[in-house]
Design a protein around this motif. Structure first.
Motif, PDB file in Angstrom:
ATOM      1  N   PRO A 273     -19.859  28.831  16.924  1.00  0.00           N
ATOM      2  CA  PRO A 273     -19.484  27.845  17.947  1.00  0.00           C
ATOM      3  C   PRO A 273     -19.554  26.409  17.426  1.00  0.00           C
ATOM      4  O   PRO A 273     -18.762  25.557  17.826  1.00  0.00           O
TER       5      PRO A 273
ATOM      6  N   ILE B 117     -25.981  27.074  34.106  1.00  0.00           N
ATOM      7  CA  ILE B 117     -27.074  28.006  33.792  1.00  0.00           C
ATOM      8  C   ILE B 117     -28.338  27.210  33.451  1.00  0.00           C
ATOM      9  O   ILE B 117     -29.443  27.542  33.896  1.00  0.00           O
TER      10      ILE B 117
ATOM     11  N   SER C 268     -20.858  26.076  26.851  1.00  0.00           N
ATOM     12  CA  SER C 268     -20.010  25.913  28.050  1.00  0.00           C
ATOM     13  C   SER C 268     -19.358  24.530  28.089  1.00  0.00           C
ATOM     14  O   SER C 268     -18.440  24.302  28.871  1.00  0.00           O
TER      15      SER C 268
HETATM   16  P1  NDP Z   1     -22.633  33.790  20.080  1.00  0.00           P
HETATM   17  O1  NDP Z   1     -22.603  34.948  19.160  1.00  0.00           O
HETATM   18  O2  NDP Z   1     -23.694  33.745  21.146  1.00  0.00           O
HETATM   19  O3  NDP Z   1     -21.194  33.662  20.738  1.00  0.00           O
HETATM   20  C1  NDP Z   1     -20.940  32.758  21.748  1.00  0.00           C
HETATM   21  C2  NDP Z   1     -21.202  33.370  23.145  1.00  0.00           C
HETATM   22  O4  NDP Z   1     -21.362  32.314  24.078  1.00  0.00           O
HETATM   23  C3  NDP Z   1     -20.035  34.152  23.689  1.00  0.00           C
HETATM   24  O5  NDP Z   1     -19.997  35.472  23.196  1.00  0.00           O
HETATM   25  C4  NDP Z   1     -20.284  34.108  25.177  1.00  0.00           C
HETATM   26  O6  NDP Z   1     -21.134  35.178  25.569  1.00  0.00           O
HETATM   27  C5  NDP Z   1     -21.063  32.799  25.369  1.00  0.00           C
HETATM   28  N1  NDP Z   1     -20.252  31.823  26.095  1.00  0.00           N
HETATM   29  C6  NDP Z   1     -19.029  31.339  25.758  1.00  0.00           C
HETATM   30  N2  NDP Z   1     -18.598  30.461  26.667  1.00  0.00           N
HETATM   31  C7  NDP Z   1     -19.564  30.395  27.624  1.00  0.00           C
HETATM   32  C8  NDP Z   1     -19.702  29.675  28.837  1.00  0.00           C
HETATM   33  N3  NDP Z   1     -18.748  28.834  29.254  1.00  0.00           N
HETATM   34  N4  NDP Z   1     -20.832  29.857  29.572  1.00  0.00           N
HETATM   35  C9  NDP Z   1     -21.793  30.701  29.165  1.00  0.00           C
HETATM   36  N5  NDP Z   1     -21.724  31.419  28.023  1.00  0.00           N
HETATM   37  C10 NDP Z   1     -20.622  31.260  27.265  1.00  0.00           C
HETATM   38  O7  NDP Z   1     -22.742  32.456  19.255  1.00  0.00           O
HETATM   39  P2  NDP Z   1     -23.980  31.954  18.375  1.00  0.00           P
HETATM   40  O8  NDP Z   1     -25.136  32.840  18.606  1.00  0.00           O
HETATM   41  O9  NDP Z   1     -23.495  31.734  17.015  1.00  0.00           O
HETATM   42  O10 NDP Z   1     -24.300  30.521  19.009  1.00  0.00           O
HETATM   43  C11 NDP Z   1     -24.992  30.407  20.241  1.00  0.00           C
HETATM   44  C12 NDP Z   1     -25.321  28.936  20.500  1.00  0.00           C
HETATM   45  O11 NDP Z   1     -26.210  28.470  19.504  1.00  0.00           O
HETATM   46  C13 NDP Z   1     -24.121  28.000  20.478  1.00  0.00           C
HETATM   47  O12 NDP Z   1     -24.274  27.051  21.501  1.00  0.00           O
HETATM   48  C14 NDP Z   1     -24.235  27.346  19.127  1.00  0.00           C
HETATM   49  O13 NDP Z   1     -23.599  26.101  19.081  1.00  0.00           O
HETATM   50  C15 NDP Z   1     -25.729  27.249  18.988  1.00  0.00           C
HETATM   51  N6  NDP Z   1     -26.219  27.086  17.616  1.00  0.00           N
HETATM   52  C16 NDP Z   1     -27.006  26.006  17.352  1.00  0.00           C
HETATM   53  C17 NDP Z   1     -27.560  25.824  16.116  1.00  0.00           C
HETATM   54  C18 NDP Z   1     -28.471  24.661  15.883  1.00  0.00           C
HETATM   55  O14 NDP Z   1     -28.894  24.424  14.768  1.00  0.00           O
HETATM   56  N7  NDP Z   1     -28.789  23.901  16.914  1.00  0.00           N
HETATM   57  C19 NDP Z   1     -27.270  26.742  15.010  1.00  0.00           C
HETATM   58  C20 NDP Z   1     -26.483  27.898  15.403  1.00  0.00           C
HETATM   59  C21 NDP Z   1     -25.958  28.028  16.662  1.00  0.00           C
HETATM   60  P3  NDP Z   1     -21.014  35.835  27.040  1.00  0.00           P
HETATM   61  O15 NDP Z   1     -20.002  36.908  26.926  1.00  0.00           O
HETATM   62  O16 NDP Z   1     -22.398  36.313  27.306  1.00  0.00           O
HETATM   63  O17 NDP Z   1     -20.564  34.736  27.956  1.00  0.00           O
END
Ligand code: NDP
Length: 336
Positions: free
Chosen positions: A45, A227, A248
């Motif tokens: 993401p 959320i 989101s």
């Molecule tokens: P995921 O494998 O969790 O994939 C993203 C998931 O987010 C989707 O499958 C979906 O799951 C959910 N999603 C998408 N749109 C929405 C929405 N509008 N509302 C709610 N849920 C949504 O991705 P990652 O595990 O790679 O990343 C998760 C988070 O961690 C991201 O926000 C990413 O930017 C962040 N991150 C931060 C890092 C940091 O260093 N701060 C490093 C790595 C990641 P569902 O079907 O359940 O909706």
């Protein structure tokens, strides 16, 4: 060498015209450089943020530049004393078939991994950047204590799945929030969370009330938006909220929306703190060791969603924002 370059800065969801597929000849190796054939790329993401202009924790990808992406590859040629042909490396290889760059003693650009410890895609998941995010974000910022309740959003995804599984290993109650019955069932039945709330089915506040009877001590936020507000309404005194991401909000064409319920932090003397995984780079070996031991013991699982073919990169990336990935999203570029 086929490559995806950033052609334009997207407005909202990236479009096919925001990318340019190019092909160029491989340059000869300089002293200290290696050539890596890319096997797998991590689709994250965060890539959406890297496509925007403006100040962030990392510089934006420039227009015309190969899109930044973490990956796993095998060394095909080496002018570096630190790696040999046949070694498996992980590094920021970019969305392309081959990466050419220096590998020094500090392994700053690319690091050797042990393919015997886990299948290669797991090195982009539990043993890679998402796993490190989950582990250090939860333990260092969330600081959960046994018996506490940990809530995590995007719970079936790469980061969220590991957060909940680690929380269980640390003796906490783990409650996930995910989209759809299949993901929620997986989170509880396969990953061992205590409960999972299907936010697409409706009432997140009611789900939190039901599944967090003692309130929320740690919220690991991957999504932001409504959320986050719902969880803020149920936090305990001295709760810790890890601001890991806000998926989101990433494709908003209006400004990012902050939490309306933020005064709950005041009432509960609680804190919200941001984390960036790269700050923990020096401690990755500790994270790999701890998560690797749990993985090998079967105490935690690593699930990847593999899409095959470099040319599918734009469509595959979009899956993240539509919840179409089930597990860590990985692009397979070539066969191992
Ligand atoms: P995921 O494998 O969790 O994939 C993203 C998931 O987010 C989707 O499958 C979906 O799951 C959910 N999603 C998408 N749109 C929405 C929405 N509008 N509302 C709610 N849920 C949504 O991705 P990652 O595990 O790679 O990343 C998760 C988070 O961690 C991201 O926000 C990413 O930017 C962040 N991150 C931060 C890092 C940091 O260093 N701060 C490093 C790595 C990641 P569902 O079907 O359940 O909706």
């Amino acid at each position: 060498n086929r490559q995806f370059r950033l052609a334009a800065r997207p407005v909202g969801m990236p479009k096919p015209t925001d990318w340019q597929l190019t092909e160029e000849a491989l340059a000869p190796l300089q002293d200290g450089e290696v050539r890596v054939r890319v096997l797998y790329l991590s689709l994250d993401p965060a890539m959406r943020g890297w496509m925007n202009e403006g100040k962030s924790y990392i510089r934006p990808v420039a227009i015309g530049e190969v899109m930044r992406a973490g990956g796993i590859g095998v060394v095909e040629a080496s002018n570096s004393p630190h790696v040999a042909v046949g070694d498996t490396l992980t590094g920021s290889f970019g969305v392309q078939q081959y990466w050419t760059g220096p590998v020094d003693a500090k392994a700053a650009a690319a690091m050797k991994i042990d393919p015997a410890l886990a299948p290669l895609p797991a090195w982009l998941n539990v043993l890679g950047m998402p796993g490190m995010t989950a582990y250090f974000g939860l333990t260092d910022i969330g600081q959960p204590k046994a018996g506490e309740t940990v809530v995590v959003s995007a719970a079936a995804g790469a980061v969220g799945a590991t957060v909940g599984q680690v929380a269980k290993q640390l003796g906490c109650r783990a409650v996930g929030i995910a989209g759809g019955p299949d993901k929620c069932r997986y989170v509880v039945e396969e990953l061992g969370f205590d409960a999972c709330i299907d936010y697409k089915a409706g009432d997140v506040p009611a789900g939190l009330k039901q599944h967090c009877p003692q309130g929320v001590d740690v919220y690991f936020d991957n999504v932001g938006g409504d959320i986050l507000d719902a969880v803020l309404a149920r936090i305990n005194l001295k709760a810790r909220i890890v601001i890991c991401g806000a998926i989101s909000q990433y494709n908003n064409t209006t400004p990012v929306r902050g939490p309306a319920n933020y005064l709950s932090l005041l009432v509960n003397r609680a804190r919200m703190e941001g984390m960036v995984v790269f700050d923990y780079a020096a401690r990755y070996p500790e994270g790999v060791q701890r998560l690797g031991a749990w993985l090998q013991a079967g105490a935690i699982k690593s699930r990847e969603h593999v899409v095959e073919g470099l040319d599918h990169f734009p469509d595959a990336l979009a899956m993240l924002f539509e919840g179409k990935n089930f597990g860590k999203l990985v692009l397979k570029v070539t066969d191992d």
